[in-house]
Design a protein around this motif. Structure first.
Motif, PDB file in Angstrom:
ATOM      1  N   CYS A   3      -5.918   6.783   5.702  1.00 61.60           N
ATOM      2  CA  CYS A   3      -6.177   5.395   5.299  1.00 61.60           C
ATOM      3  C   CYS A   3      -6.175   4.513   6.536  1.00 61.60           C
ATOM      4  O   CYS A   3      -5.196   4.483   7.291  1.00 61.60           O
ATOM      5  CB  CYS A   3      -5.119   4.922   4.303  1.00 61.60           C
ATOM      6  SG  CYS A   3      -5.192   3.147   3.973  1.00 61.60           S
ATOM      7  N   CYS A   6      -3.267   1.944   6.591  1.00 64.43           N
ATOM      8  CA  CYS A   6      -1.984   2.604   6.847  1.00 64.43           C
ATOM      9  C   CYS A   6      -1.867   2.952   8.335  1.00 64.43           C
ATOM     10  O   CYS A   6      -0.784   2.793   8.931  1.00 64.43           O
ATOM     11  CB  CYS A   6      -1.833   3.860   5.990  1.00 64.43           C
ATOM     12  SG  CYS A   6      -1.414   3.526   4.255  1.00 64.43           S
ATOM     13  N   HIS A  45       1.156   1.874   0.581  1.00 59.22           N
ATOM     14  CA  HIS A  45      -0.235   2.039   0.176  1.00 59.22           C
ATOM     15  C   HIS A  45      -0.431   1.822  -1.323  1.00 59.22           C
ATOM     16  O   HIS A  45       0.220   2.459  -2.153  1.00 59.22           O
ATOM     17  CB  HIS A  45      -0.749   3.438   0.546  1.00 59.22           C
ATOM     18  CG  HIS A  45      -2.197   3.608   0.214  1.00 59.22           C
ATOM     19  ND1 HIS A  45      -3.201   3.355   1.122  1.00 59.22           N
ATOM     20  CD2 HIS A  45      -2.812   3.934  -0.944  1.00 59.22           C
ATOM     21  CE1 HIS A  45      -4.367   3.538   0.531  1.00 59.22           C
ATOM     22  NE2 HIS A  45      -4.165   3.900  -0.727  1.00 59.22           N
ATOM     23  N   HIS A  96      -7.267   0.282   0.593  1.00 63.08           N
ATOM     24  CA  HIS A  96      -5.844  -0.103   0.681  1.00 63.08           C
ATOM     25  C   HIS A  96      -5.854  -1.586   0.340  1.00 63.08           C
ATOM     26  O   HIS A  96      -6.504  -2.376   1.053  1.00 63.08           O
ATOM     27  CB  HIS A  96      -5.330   0.166   2.103  1.00 63.08           C
ATOM     28  CG  HIS A  96      -3.887  -0.187   2.351  1.00 63.08           C
ATOM     29  ND1 HIS A  96      -2.992   0.693   2.934  1.00 63.08           N
ATOM     30  CD2 HIS A  96      -3.188  -1.338   2.140  1.00 63.08           C
ATOM     31  CE1 HIS A  96      -1.808   0.100   3.054  1.00 63.08           C
ATOM     32  NE2 HIS A  96      -1.906  -1.139   2.586  1.00 63.08           N
TER      33      HIS A  96
HETATM   34 ZN    ZN Z   1      -3.187   2.758   3.087  1.00 65.03          ZN
END
Ligand code: ZN
Ligand code: AMP
Length: 112
Positions: A3, A6, A45, A96
């Motif tokens: 991600c 992230c 997340h 996200h």
């Molecule tokens: Zn994420």
């Protein structure tokens, strides 16, 4: 899980931070659509606003609480817009959850 946001939160990908607390990270959008364009994200997340539920509402609430702080840090005393895109039709490109804060000028298009 792979991600982008992230990775930004972890510091593995560089970003221009404008605000951070224990729960929230805010950084400049790499492709700004207004004079000020910042993304506000939870550090945990969550895919999108479509995934908000009891189990993650605290993380989402922390993002809501951070929005006026981010706006203040960015000097948006004349107002701003908060947008979250959801899924394919909503135009979400990063999965996200994130809230765009747009401002620093009179914003042109008003869809809602
Ligand atoms: Zn994420
Ligand atoms: P959305 O289209 O609503 O999913 O928003 C994703 C946003 O992330 C877009 O406005 C992109 O310009 C922005 N973005 C993509 N990659 C980065 C990055 N590495 N740093 C900052 N913003 C990014």
């Amino acid at each position: 899980m792979d991600c982008l946001f992230c990775s930004i939160i972890k510091g593995d990908i560089p970003s221009s931070k404008v605000y951070e607390d224990d729960y929230v990270y805010a950084f400049k959008d790499i492709n700004p659509n207004a004079k000020v364009h910042v993304l506000v994200v939870p550090k945990t997340h969550i895919d999108s606003a479509d995934c908000i539920e009891e189990s993650n509402i605290e993380a989402v609430s922390k993002v809501m609480l951070a929005i006026p702080k981010v706006a203040s840090v960015c000097g948006l005393s004349d107002g701003y817009r908060v947008i979250t895109n959801v899924g394919e039709n909503g135009g979400q490109t990063v999965k996200h959850i994130h809230f765009h804060i747009l401002g620093g000028e009179k914003l042109p298009v008003k869809l809602a």
